[in-house]
Design a protein around this motif. Structure first.
Motif, short mmCIF file in Angstrom:
data_model
loop_
_atom_site.label_atom_id
_atom_site.label_comp_id
_atom_site.label_asym_id
_atom_site.label_seq_id
_atom_site.Cartn_x
_atom_site.Cartn_y
_atom_site.Cartn_z
N UNK A 237 0.84 -1.20 0.00
CA UNK A 237 0.00 0.00 0.00
C UNK A 237 0.87 1.26 0.00
N UNK A 238 1.88 1.27 0.86
CA UNK A 238 2.76 2.44 0.95
C UNK A 238 3.54 2.65 -0.34
N UNK A 239 4.09 1.57 -0.86
CA UNK A 239 4.94 1.68 -2.06
C UNK A 239 4.15 2.04 -3.30
N UNK A 240 2.86 1.79 -3.29
CA UNK A 240 2.02 2.06 -4.46
C UNK A 240 1.00 3.17 -4.18
N UNK A 308 5.12 1.28 12.79
CA UNK A 308 5.08 2.73 12.93
C UNK A 308 6.38 3.35 12.44
N UNK A 309 7.47 2.76 12.82
CA UNK A 309 8.77 3.29 12.42
C UNK A 309 9.08 3.06 10.95
N UNK A 310 8.34 2.19 10.30
CA UNK A 310 8.47 1.99 8.86
C UNK A 310 7.49 2.86 8.07
N UNK A 311 6.75 3.70 8.78
CA UNK A 311 5.81 4.59 8.11
C UNK A 311 4.54 3.90 7.65
N UNK A 312 4.19 2.78 8.29
CA UNK A 312 3.01 2.02 7.88
C UNK A 312 1.78 2.34 8.74
#
Length: 577
Positions: A237-240, A308-312
């Motif tokens: 989701x984050x990468x796209x 959280x620390x991975x920005x997810x």
């Protein structure tokens, strides 16, 4: 969808409804006007029956009731009602449904009812303040039994044990609906005192994990069935983000939660709990209803910290208090990929809800669907479910009309009253289908419901119940206006799949819990929030410090007293029968 043991909504819900229905068929309270069995209509009553009738009439006369259980002189009571602060809702203490109740209680029992609103999201604090100021409503409700116990120890709560027994003959609907199990659920095994009645939870549905089904399709991802697949989905989701949100890519929130991490991450955190946990340990460590003290819980929070620390994870989740609509609005706008929440959360509230807004703003294919990705060490999708109890109903010591208050509980338990409050007027808030089931119509104006199926008014009942298991199940599937039934079917199947139903290990008062409910809740929420947002290398320090504070300021004392109480009543047994 990759779900294991995929049962239909009808199979599961019918079984549950039949079970609950069976519970109500036992130990029925005698009707105030029940006739002698097998007696001809023309037979004269026996001396004992006549004496009993005279005694009953005298008792009714003594408490001011006529033969129709109606007060000869008008009585007045106050009743607590939750204020959810709904946008577009009605005044919870003064609306179409409160008027229905007021008119009915005045007509049937000559009792005037005044509703007292209490903020739903801070009900613990508000109720504490009302009790401390001797201003609590005559009929009060709470989810926190320790709050009740605290004031009971100070003489601030009425003992319901003698009241429900002495007035059993005029409370047939309450006894039939709640049964002895719920009425006596909290009775102290040593003293016999009864500070609260447990309302009935008709379905054990609790929470679910939801994801954007349209995003899965767009990225050609199967619904995740493991923790690793779920995490990979969040990364996708984050990468796209640009593919999924276009020019709003910077607003992407792969996974959302709230300040109440314990509730909102429950399926994740409890998946780390060993499958072989005993009933003894569930009781000893289960006083925190977020399962904070269950073994290995910390590792679930560690996973959330990593995400959280991975920005997810939504970075601002700790900033918004209970009742704030910011997170819901982000879901409605289409920015949130996944979350854990109440089992049917995105499908609630009709045109004002998340599902309707998402489809209106994003498109007809945009929708959240429930999934089951978090298996435990035994490969089981374990859910820790409640027993068949819900809110606790109690009378503060300032209640001067306990009989009128019990008649209110009886009235609200009566089938026709419950059904009207849950569905409202035919042709206005529901329609009757050819099979006899009821289908909800999204209400507007004065007949809008401030809570799902008006549960804030049906205080002895949480969950649709038409008195007929088959019609109840069908009506449940019809209850979400504008939502494809398949979403409800999937959510209903998953939320109790592999569930572990709570048991009543009643050992009486745990004195260490007195006054600790709200304080420990606040400590838990605060340190879990800090642990999630801490840097990865600081996670253990933050979590362990918060847990130490939780335990040293009351938590450990509760654990120790519960362990001793279990040993007193159950000895070395580790499982309840």
């Amino acid at each position: 969808m990759g779900f294991r043991k995929s049962f239909s909504i009808l199979a599961i819900s019918t079984a549950l409804a039949l079970t609950l229905s069976a519970c109500t068929s036992d130990n029925k309270a005698p009707s105030a006007s029940s006739a002698s069995p097998s007696s001809p209509a023309s037979s004269a009553p026996s001396a004992s029956a006549s004496d009993s009738g005279d005694a009953n009439s005298e008792r009714l006369e003594k408490i001011g009731l006529d033969s129709n259980v109606k007060f000869k002189e008008t009585r007045k009571i106050t009743v607590e009602i939750y204020d959810r602060g709904n946008d577009g809702g009605s005044k919870p203490e003064d609306n179409f449904y409160t008027q229905y109740i007021k008119d009915g209680m005045l007509r049937d029992h000559n009792v005037e009812v005044t509703f007292v609103p209490v903020p739903r999201w801070t009900e613990g604090e508000a109720l504490n303040n009302l009790l401390a100021g001797n201003q609590a409503p005559d009929v009060s409700i709470t989810y926190s039994y320790p709050t009740i116990q605290t004031y009971a120890n100070m003489g601030g709560i009425l003992d319901l044990a003698p009241l429900v027994e002495e007035n059993k003959d005029i409370l047939p609907d309450m006894w039939e609906y709640l049964t002895e199990a719920n009425i006596y659920w909290d009775r102290d095994p040593s003293t016999g005192t009864l500070w609260a009645l447990e309302s009935r939870l008709n379905t054990l549905n609790r929470i679910n994990t939801f994801v954007r089904e349209d995003w899965l399709k767009k990225l050609n991802i199967e619904a995740p069935t493991t923790l690793q697949e779920f995490e990979s989905m969040l990364v996708a989701f984050k990468d796209n983000a640009s593919t999924l949100l276009g020019s709003d890519a910077d607003k992407m929130i792969p996974f959302s939660t709230s300040f109440d991490v314990g509730w909102r991450a429950d399926h994740l955190t409890t998946s780390y709990v060993p499958d072989n946990m005993t009933d003894r340990d569930v009781f000893v460590y289960g006083f925190d209803d977020r399962h904070l003290l269950f073994p290995n819980y910390k590792e679930g929070i560690r996973t959330l910290n990593k995400w959280y620390n991975q920005g997810l994870v939504w970075k601002d989740f700790p900033l918004y208090p209970a009742g704030d609509k910011t997170e819901d609005n982000l879901m409605k706008a289409g920015y949130v990929g996944a979350f854990i929440h109440n089992w049917d959360y995105p499908y609630r509230d009709g045109d004002e809800g998340i599902h309707a807004n998402l489809q209106r703003l994003v498109g007809p294919d945009a929708a959240y669907i429930a999934i089951e990705p978090f298996a435990n060490d035994a490969g089981v999708y374990k859910k820790f479910l409640s027993g068949p109890v819900d809110r606790k109903i109690f009378f503060p010591a300032t209640n001067k009309e306990p009989v009128a208050s019990l008649l209110y509980i009886n009235w609200i338990s009566k089938l026709e009253n419950r059904v009207f409050l849950q569905f409202g007027e035919e042709g206005v808030t529901h329609e009757k289908l050819p099979d006899g089931s009821l289908k909800t119509i999204a209400a507007t104006g004065e007949k809008i419901m401030n809570s799902p199926a008006n549960i804030d008014y049906t205080i002895t009942s949480n969950g649709i119940d038409l008195g007929n298991p088959d019609l109840t199940v069908k009506s449940m599937a019809n209850a979400y206006a504008g939502v494809d039934a398949r979403f409800i079917e999937v959510a209903n199947q998953i939320t109790t799949h592999d569930g572990r139903v709570g048991k009543n290990a009643n050992v009486g008062e745990i004195k260490a819990e007195e006054g600790q409910g709200q304080a420990l809740k606040d400590k838990r929420d605060a340190f879990l929030d800090k642990a999630v947002v801490a840097s990865v290398d600081q996670f253990d320090s933050v979590y362990d410090s918060g847990m130490k504070d939780y335990l040293t300021t009351g938590g450990q004392a509760i654990i120790d007293e519960r362990a001793a109480a279990w040993e007193k009543y159950f000895g070395t047994e580790t499982m309840l029968k």
